[in-house]
Motif scaffolding. Sequence first.
Motif, PDB file in Angstrom:
ATOM      1  N   VAL A  19       0.842  -1.199   0.000  1.00 47.52           N
ATOM      2  CA  VAL A  19       0.000   0.000   0.000  1.00 47.52           C
ATOM      3  C   VAL A  19       0.879   1.251   0.000  1.00 47.52           C
ATOM      4  N   ARG A  20       1.896   1.257   0.839  1.00 46.23           N
ATOM      5  CA  ARG A  20       2.786   2.406   0.901  1.00 46.23           C
ATOM      6  C   ARG A  20       3.530   2.609  -0.425  1.00 46.23           C
ATOM      7  N   GLY A  26       2.320   6.856  -6.933  1.00 41.05           N
ATOM      8  CA  GLY A  26       1.170   7.611  -7.408  1.00 41.05           C
ATOM      9  C   GLY A  26      -0.001   6.793  -7.902  1.00 41.05           C
ATOM     10  N   LEU A  27      -0.010   5.491  -7.647  1.00 44.97           N
ATOM     11  CA  LEU A  27      -1.134   4.657  -8.086  1.00 44.97           C
ATOM     12  C   LEU A  27      -2.328   4.770  -7.140  1.00 44.97           C
ATOM     13  N   LEU A  28      -2.073   5.012  -5.900  1.00 45.31           N
ATOM     14  CA  LEU A  28      -3.131   5.087  -4.896  1.00 45.31           C
ATOM     15  C   LEU A  28      -3.028   6.436  -4.172  1.00 45.31           C
ATOM     16  N   ASP A  29      -4.119   7.201  -4.225  1.00 45.93           N
ATOM     17  CA  ASP A  29      -4.112   8.535  -3.595  1.00 45.93           C
ATOM     18  C   ASP A  29      -3.971   8.421  -2.082  1.00 45.93           C
ATOM     19  N   GLU A  30      -3.278   9.394  -1.524  1.00 43.78           N
ATOM     20  CA  GLU A  30      -3.163   9.473  -0.073  1.00 43.78           C
ATOM     21  C   GLU A  30      -4.520   9.886   0.510  1.00 43.78           C
ATOM     22  N   PRO A  31      -4.951   9.262   1.581  1.00 47.59           N
ATOM     23  CA  PRO A  31      -6.237   9.647   2.204  1.00 47.59           C
ATOM     24  C   PRO A  31      -6.060  10.844   3.137  1.00 47.59           C
ATOM     25  N   GLU A  32      -7.173  11.371   3.532  1.00 45.92           N
ATOM     26  CA  GLU A  32      -7.117  12.429   4.542  1.00 45.92           C
ATOM     27  C   GLU A  32      -6.718  11.814   5.881  1.00 45.92           C
ATOM     28  N   ARG A  33      -6.186  12.653   6.731  1.00 43.38           N
ATOM     29  CA  ARG A  33      -5.752  12.151   8.024  1.00 43.38           C
ATOM     30  C   ARG A  33      -6.736  12.591   9.126  1.00 43.38           C
TER      31      ARG A  33
END
Length: 243
Positions: A19-20, A26-33
């Motif tokens: 996942v990291r 750049g394949l998976l957007d970072e979520p909000e924290r």
Amino acid sequence: MAWSTSELAELAGTTLKTVRHYHKIGLLDEPERAANGYKRYGVTHLVRLLRIRRLVGLGLPLSDVPTVEAADERAEEILRALDAELAASIERQQRMRRELAAILDNRGSIDLPAEFETLADDLPEGQRSFLVAYSSILTPSAMSALQKQFSEPRSDVGARFETLPADAPEDVRRQIARRLAPEVRKQQEDHPILSDLEASSRRSGAVTQSVVVQSLVEFYNEAQLDVLRRLHALLAEDEAAGT
């Protein structure tokens, strides 16, 4: 309700490291924290991650994932190329399984080219070793000619030559050479491609000669080599006489 990175990875059947990595490239957007600074993933991230994992599971390189998801003409080209690659891989693995099955049925064929596996039990050790060495220099057509030649019944004099002891007397060597001469002439007529190994080789003349000479010296004893020298002289005399 949101999930942590480890929970998302578990739901998608992958690892935290994966996942990291997807975030990093750049394949998976970072979520909000969340307020505490921890990442909080939702179902959109899960669906996205599952889609990526499916494409990767099909053998698609990560670099091609965005293109395939775009579903344009380039995406179809990539998928068709992947399908062709998988088909070739399946064919290669099926061939490997056939060869493994042959080896399991006959352990003697483990060192021989696949086309000679059915001959393994009948071949003397010297001929087996020659075939292995020659497979590194001869063209497929020449190896096929060898296969046909070795499939023919072995004569009494041929079997005698293969078991000739190093201390065999001269008269025995001379007799075997004379008896082998007509057989070798017939083999040259039936399989002319083997009359000139350099012309039937996919290597340079020097490399071909080195393999042939070293194989002769390594796999035949002095009496057998003497028979071959005598045989070569007899064939040369016949050629000079036009017979």
